[in-house]
Scaffold this motif. Structure first.
Motif, PDB file in Angstrom:
ATOM      1  N   THR A   1      13.445   3.516  -1.185  1.00 19.13           N
ATOM      2  CA  THR A   1      12.222   4.306  -1.141  1.00 19.13           C
ATOM      3  C   THR A   1      11.343   3.870  -2.313  1.00 19.13           C
ATOM      4  O   THR A   1      11.794   3.176  -3.234  1.00 19.13           O
ATOM      5  N   ALA A   2      10.096   4.286  -2.276  1.00 15.65           N
ATOM      6  CA  ALA A   2       9.169   3.954  -3.363  1.00 15.65           C
ATOM      7  C   ALA A   2       9.690   4.480  -4.694  1.00 15.65           C
ATOM      8  O   ALA A   2       9.639   3.784  -5.707  1.00 15.65           O
TER       9      ALA A   2
ATOM     10  N   TYR B   1       0.820  -1.205   0.000  1.00 18.31           N
ATOM     11  CA  TYR B   1       0.000   0.000   0.000  1.00 18.31           C
ATOM     12  C   TYR B   1       0.860   1.263   0.000  1.00 18.31           C
ATOM     13  O   TYR B   1       0.447   2.306  -0.500  1.00 18.31           O
ATOM     14  N   ASN B   2       2.069   1.170   0.518  1.00 17.20           N
ATOM     15  CA  ASN B   2       2.994   2.294   0.477  1.00 17.20           C
ATOM     16  C   ASN B   2       3.355   2.621  -0.969  1.00 17.20           C
ATOM     17  O   ASN B   2       3.413   3.787  -1.362  1.00 17.20           O
ATOM     18  N   MET B   3       3.599   1.584  -1.794  1.00 14.95           N
ATOM     19  CA  MET B   3       3.934   1.793  -3.206  1.00 14.95           C
ATOM     20  C   MET B   3       2.726   2.347  -3.957  1.00 14.95           C
ATOM     21  O   MET B   3       2.854   3.266  -4.763  1.00 14.95           O
ATOM     22  N   ILE B   4       1.551   1.781  -3.683  1.00 11.11           N
ATOM     23  CA  ILE B   4       0.338   2.252  -4.361  1.00 11.11           C
ATOM     24  C   ILE B   4       0.100   3.728  -4.061  1.00 11.11           C
ATOM     25  O   ILE B   4      -0.281   4.494  -4.940  1.00 11.11           O
ATOM     26  N   GLY B   5       0.358   4.141  -2.830  1.00  7.10           N
ATOM     27  CA  GLY B   5       0.172   5.544  -2.459  1.00  7.10           C
ATOM     28  C   GLY B   5       1.250   6.472  -2.979  1.00  7.10           C
ATOM     29  O   GLY B   5       1.052   7.683  -3.060  1.00  7.10           O
ATOM     30  N   ALA B   6       2.400   5.914  -3.377  1.00  2.26           N
ATOM     31  CA  ALA B   6       3.531   6.754  -3.787  1.00  2.26           C
ATOM     32  C   ALA B   6       3.740   6.826  -5.300  1.00  2.26           C
ATOM     33  O   ALA B   6       4.329   7.778  -5.789  1.00  2.26           O
ATOM     34  N   TRP B   7       3.291   5.826  -6.041  1.00  2.00           N
ATOM     35  CA  TRP B   7       3.527   5.804  -7.489  1.00  2.00           C
ATOM     36  C   TRP B   7       2.329   6.427  -8.212  1.00  2.00           C
ATOM     37  O   TRP B   7       1.202   5.949  -8.075  1.00  2.00           O
ATOM     38  N   PRO B   8       2.568   7.485  -8.989  1.00  2.00           N
ATOM     39  CA  PRO B   8       1.465   8.214  -9.629  1.00  2.00           C
ATOM     40  C   PRO B   8       0.497   7.331 -10.423  1.00  2.00           C
ATOM     41  O   PRO B   8      -0.719   7.479 -10.305  1.00  2.00           O
TER      42      PRO B   8
ATOM     43  N   LEU C   1      10.705   2.333  -8.090  1.00  2.00           N
ATOM     44  CA  LEU C   1      10.074   2.655  -9.371  1.00  2.00           C
ATOM     45  C   LEU C   1      11.135   2.938 -10.435  1.00  2.00           C
ATOM     46  O   LEU C   1      11.019   2.493 -11.576  1.00  2.00           O
ATOM     47  N   THR C   2      12.199   3.623 -10.051  1.00  2.00           N
ATOM     48  CA  THR C   2      13.301   3.903 -10.979  1.00  2.00           C
ATOM     49  C   THR C   2      13.960   2.604 -11.427  1.00  2.00           C
ATOM     50  O   THR C   2      14.240   2.419 -12.618  1.00  2.00           O
ATOM     51  N   ARG C   3      14.181   1.679 -10.512  1.00  2.20           N
ATOM     52  CA  ARG C   3      14.783   0.384 -10.869  1.00  2.20           C
ATOM     53  C   ARG C   3      13.888  -0.389 -11.834  1.00  2.20           C
ATOM     54  O   ARG C   3      14.365  -1.007 -12.778  1.00  2.20           O
ATOM     55  N   ILE C   4      12.592  -0.355 -11.586  1.00  6.70           N
ATOM     56  CA  ILE C   4      11.652  -1.055 -12.466  1.00  6.70           C
ATOM     57  C   ILE C   4      11.685  -0.438 -13.861  1.00  6.70           C
ATOM     58  O   ILE C   4      11.737  -1.151 -14.867  1.00  6.70           O
TER      59      ILE C   4
END
Length: 170
Positions: free
Chosen positions: A121-122, A10-17, A126-129
Motif C-alpha cells: 500500500t502507499a 499518482y496514487n502515491m501523490i494522492g496518499a502521501w501527506p 512510505l514506511t519503508r522509505i
C-alpha cells in the motif's frame, strides 16, 4: 534474487501527506519530489523501481525516460496506469524475481496479486522509505571506527608486564 517495485505515481501523490500538499501547489513539483524519493529508495535498497504515471486523457504514444537512474513511464492515450502496471508485471514475472506493486487501489492489488506480484500500500511504501532514511542517517552519524592494531594488544599480558618493568628500570 532480483527485485522490482512498480509504483502507481499518482496514487502515491494522492496518499502521501507531503506530496498531497505539494500537489495542491504544483503537480509537477509533486511528481519531481516523488521521483527523488523513489530514486533515493532504489539507491539504498537495491530494488529496481519503475514509476508509472497515468496519461489516460493525454493524446500520444506514452513516454519513457530515466531520471536519477529511475525508470519513469507515462501511459499511452486511452491506457490507464493500472493496465500498464499489469502489463509490466506480466513481462517481468520470471524465476528468481520478486515483483512488488505499490498502489492503494484495492481492485488493482487483487489483480496484480493474481498475476503473481506482491502488493504494497502507499503507507507501507512510505514506511519503508522512512526506515531506509533512518538507517542511512544512523550510518552517517556513527562511522565505524577502525580497530586499533597496536603491539600491546598482541602481546601476552605477563610479557607486557615484564617489559613495562624493564622500561621503568625496575
Amino acid at each position: 534474487m532480483e527485485q522490482f517495485l512498480i509504483v502507481d505515481g499518482y496514487n502515491m501523490i494522492g496518499a502521501w501527506p507531503q506530496l498531497q500538499m505539494l500537489r495542491d501547489v504544483s503537480l509537477e513539483e509533486a511528481r519531481d519530489r516523488l521521483i527523488d524519493m523513489l530514486a533515493e529508495y532504489q539507491a539504498f535498497s537495491g530494488v529496481k523501481v519503475v514509476l508509472v504515471f497515468d496519461a489516460y486523457q493525454v493524446p500520444g504514444l506514452g513516454k519513457e525516460y530515466r531520471q536519477n537512474r529511475l525508470r519513469v513511464l507515462y501511459t499511452k492515450e486511452k491506457e490507464t496506469a493500472d493496465e500498464l502496471i499489469e502489463r509490466l508485471v506480466t513481462e517481468l514475472i520470471a524465476r528468481r524475481r520478486q515483483i512488488y506493486v505499490a498502489t492503494s487501489d484495492m481492485m488493482e492489488q487483487h489483480v496484480i496479486f493474481g498475476l503473481g506480484a506482491f502488493r504494497l500500500t502507499a503507507s507501507e511504501l512510505l514506511t519503508r522509505i522512512r526506515q531506509g532514511r533512518k538507517e542511512i542517517q544512523h550510518k552517517i552519524k556513527r562511522p565505524a571506527l577502525p580497530e586499533r592494531n597496536t603491539l600491546d594488544s598482541r602481546i601476552d599480558p605477563s610479557l607486557l608486564a615484564k617489559l613495562e618493568k624493564m622500561r621503568r628500570g625496575e
